[in-house]
Scaffold this motif. Structure first.
Motif, PDB file in Angstrom:
ATOM      1  N   THR A 153      41.688   8.823  25.237  1.00 43.87           N
ATOM      2  CA  THR A 153      42.498   8.303  26.337  1.00 43.87           C
ATOM      3  C   THR A 153      41.660   7.494  27.315  1.00 43.87           C
ATOM      4  O   THR A 153      42.041   6.387  27.722  1.00 43.87           O
ATOM      5  CB  THR A 153      43.184   9.460  27.086  1.00 43.87           C
ATOM      6  N   MET A 154      40.508   8.030  27.714  1.00 46.61           N
ATOM      7  CA  MET A 154      39.715   7.366  28.753  1.00 46.61           C
ATOM      8  C   MET A 154      39.057   6.091  28.242  1.00 46.61           C
ATOM      9  O   MET A 154      38.858   5.139  29.014  1.00 46.61           O
ATOM     10  CB  MET A 154      38.677   8.329  29.319  1.00 46.61           C
ATOM     11  N   ALA A 155      38.716   6.033  26.965  1.00 42.69           N
ATOM     12  CA  ALA A 155      38.182   4.787  26.412  1.00 42.69           C
ATOM     13  C   ALA A 155      39.260   3.706  26.387  1.00 42.69           C
ATOM     14  O   ALA A 155      38.980   2.531  26.648  1.00 42.69           O
ATOM     15  CB  ALA A 155      37.632   5.018  25.006  1.00 42.69           C
ATOM     16  N   ALA A 156      40.491   4.107  26.080  1.00 38.60           N
ATOM     17  CA  ALA A 156      41.594   3.141  26.089  1.00 38.60           C
ATOM     18  C   ALA A 156      41.858   2.631  27.504  1.00 38.60           C
ATOM     19  O   ALA A 156      42.037   1.426  27.728  1.00 38.60           O
ATOM     20  CB  ALA A 156      42.852   3.789  25.509  1.00 38.60           C
ATOM     21  N   ILE A 157      41.894   3.551  28.481  1.00 38.64           N
ATOM     22  CA  ILE A 157      42.088   3.141  29.873  1.00 38.64           C
ATOM     23  C   ILE A 157      40.944   2.235  30.320  1.00 38.64           C
ATOM     24  O   ILE A 157      41.154   1.230  31.009  1.00 38.64           O
ATOM     25  CB  ILE A 157      42.200   4.372  30.788  1.00 38.64           C
ATOM     26  N   ALA A 158      39.729   2.573  29.908  1.00 37.69           N
ATOM     27  CA  ALA A 158      38.564   1.768  30.280  1.00 37.69           C
ATOM     28  C   ALA A 158      38.689   0.339  29.785  1.00 37.69           C
ATOM     29  O   ALA A 158      38.328  -0.614  30.494  1.00 37.69           O
ATOM     30  CB  ALA A 158      37.291   2.401  29.724  1.00 37.69           C
ATOM     31  N   ALA A 159      39.182   0.180  28.566  1.00 37.78           N
ATOM     32  CA  ALA A 159      39.321  -1.165  28.000  1.00 37.78           C
ATOM     33  C   ALA A 159      40.282  -2.005  28.834  1.00 37.78           C
ATOM     34  O   ALA A 159      40.014  -3.181  29.123  1.00 37.78           O
ATOM     35  CB  ALA A 159      39.796  -1.083  26.556  1.00 37.78           C
ATOM     36  N   VAL A 160      41.404  -1.406  29.227  1.00 37.73           N
ATOM     37  CA  VAL A 160      42.374  -2.127  30.057  1.00 37.73           C
ATOM     38  C   VAL A 160      41.765  -2.459  31.411  1.00 37.73           C
ATOM     39  O   VAL A 160      41.826  -3.604  31.886  1.00 37.73           O
ATOM     40  CB  VAL A 160      43.662  -1.300  30.234  1.00 37.73           C
ATOM     41  N   ASP A 161      41.176  -1.468  32.045  1.00 35.97           N
ATOM     42  CA  ASP A 161      40.603  -1.657  33.375  1.00 35.97           C
ATOM     43  C   ASP A 161      39.530  -2.744  33.378  1.00 35.97           C
ATOM     44  O   ASP A 161      39.520  -3.629  34.245  1.00 35.97           O
ATOM     45  CB  ASP A 161      40.008  -0.336  33.854  1.00 35.97           C
ATOM     46  N   THR A 162      38.637  -2.699  32.401  1.00 33.59           N
ATOM     47  CA  THR A 162      37.556  -3.676  32.328  1.00 33.59           C
ATOM     48  C   THR A 162      38.098  -5.080  32.106  1.00 33.59           C
ATOM     49  O   THR A 162      37.633  -6.050  32.728  1.00 33.59           O
ATOM     50  CB  THR A 162      36.575  -3.294  31.200  1.00 33.59           C
ATOM     51  N   ALA A 163      39.087  -5.195  31.226  1.00 33.79           N
ATOM     52  CA  ALA A 163      39.681  -6.505  30.972  1.00 33.79           C
ATOM     53  C   ALA A 163      40.365  -7.063  32.220  1.00 33.79           C
ATOM     54  O   ALA A 163      40.298  -8.270  32.494  1.00 33.79           O
ATOM     55  CB  ALA A 163      40.685  -6.411  29.821  1.00 33.79           C
TER      56      ALA A 163
END
Length: 401
Positions: A82-92
């Protein structure tokens, strides 16, 4: 500014990476790393099935609201997938925000707090002579800090030791197994650092990774034995699930402690930080919910004399490294940044503006993160199943790798 497309790209230019690319109706794009070593497809599926559908039509400028939506809205919170997926969105989204403003992300985080990001490299060898040669090579390359890992007499396949130019432990579709002896390790490692200090003197920063393999009292013994060699840190001395164990280590040694590359949220390290049981927190952009959440972790750490020391092995793509550098150069309590150069194939797939020079990484001044993905080139490197190894004691008991 609305999100009109979000693509998940899985590619393997030497190792597997998962990247999210977000496209807006104004033509701006942003990229985020979603790589979870050995579990890449789990994050790719989470993004494709659960995240991308809710991104379309959202306002790309609402970074905090989107973070909260993906975290609280899932109900099942936390965890590496979950947190890796959220990280990808946030970083983008931070990448897009920077491009919209015409500024590198670090300028929107308060600007530079330093001229460059001090990095440490990996020096390893099958024996002490090999270690000394590896340390010398890193110093010749300008590194000011070096992580030292050594083979252990009588053991094969020790973590962190490889003859390959680029160390990548996830090497087989089914996990390989190695054999471990804590007793042999504790006897040998202090002799390695004695030789390194004798050869190179007090100037170079030395680090070591125990990789979660010790009990608290064993870690205390190691830390005390290494005190004469003034290490900058011992990394991951024990598994961090039982955080009270760090109190025992603190009672017995002044060797600094670094931990956190597997942490996903501030809740994983809040006790360790508040009680000052660690000296460096090693959480990363991709594993700890992106720039937004990692900044919260570092801000809490700054209040308690804890510095950053973010993970930066090759399982993090250049997208994550670019994001890490934007944060590293801005925060007041930066410590060190791990840096393992990627392969030429990886660098070609992920063109970037950050550069290494004389022991420092520099994020550059390109708007946004200063990194992108060449999707056409990425398509030439299909996903290849690769799992991390497992570890057993000499009697066959499964042990932390």
């Amino acid at each position: 500014m609305k999100i009109v497309d979000a693509r998940v790209v899985v590619t393997c230019p030497g190792r597997n990476f998962v990247t999210l690319k977000i496209v807006t109706d104004e033509g701006l794009t942003g990229v985020g790393d979603a790589t979870l070593n050995g579990r890449e497809q789990a994050v790719a599926a989470y993004l494709t099935e659960h995240v991308v559908p809710v991104l379309i039509g959202r306002d790309a400028t609402r970074i905090e609201d989107t973070w909260q939506y993906l975290y609280k809205g899932a109900y099942w919170r936390r965890g590496p997938v979950t947190m890796a997926a959220i990280a990808a969105v946030d970083t983008a989204l931070w990448d897009i925000k920077g491009k919209q403003a015409g500024l590198p992300v670090h300028q929107m985080l308060g600007g530079r707090s330093r001229e460059g990001v001090t990095v440490y490299g990996h020096a390893n060898g099958e024996d002490v002579d090999g270690v000394l040669a590896a340390v010398a090579r890193h110093l010749d390359e300008g590194f000011r800090a070096v992580r030292v890992q050594s083979g252990i007499p009588g053991l094969e396949g020790v973590y962190g030791v490889s003859s390959a130019a680029i160390y990548e432990p996830a090497s087989a579709a089914v996990p390989t197994e190695s054999v471990w002896s804590t007793e042999a390790y504790l006897d040998h490692i202090p002799t390695v650092f004695a030789r390194v200090r004798e050869e190179f003197g007090p100037g170079v920063k030395l680090l070591h990774d125990a990789h979660h393999r010790l009990t608290p009292i064993e870690a205390a013994r190691l830390g005390k034995a290494l005190e004469p060699y003034a290490l900058t840190w011992v990394e991951d001395p024990v598994p961090a699930e039982l955080q009270e164990g760090f109190r025992l280590i603190r009672q017995h040694t002044t060797t600094p402690i670094a931990v956190g590359e597997v942490f996903n949220t501030i809740f994983d390290c809040a006790q360790l930080i508040r009680e000052q049981l660690i000296d460096y927190v090693r959480a990363t952009v991709v594993h700890a919910g992106g720039i937004t959440h990692l900044r919260r972790i570092f801000d809490l750490a700054a209040l308690h004399h804890v510095r950053s020391g973010s993970h930066g092995a090759t399982d993090l793509s250049p997208v994550c490294m670019a994001a890490a550098l934007q944060l590293d150069i801005a925060i007041p309590n930066f410590g060190l940044q791990e840096y393992m150069p990627h392969s030429a194939e990886t660098d070609a797939v992920f063109p970037h503006t950050y550069r290494y020079e004389d022991g420092y990484l520099h994020p550059g001044d390109a708007p946004g993160l200063g990194v992108d993905i060449d999707e056409e080139l990425a398509a030439r490197y299909p996903y290849t199943p690769a799992a991390l190894p497992v570890n057993r004691l000499q009697d066959g008991t499964l042990h932390s790798w």
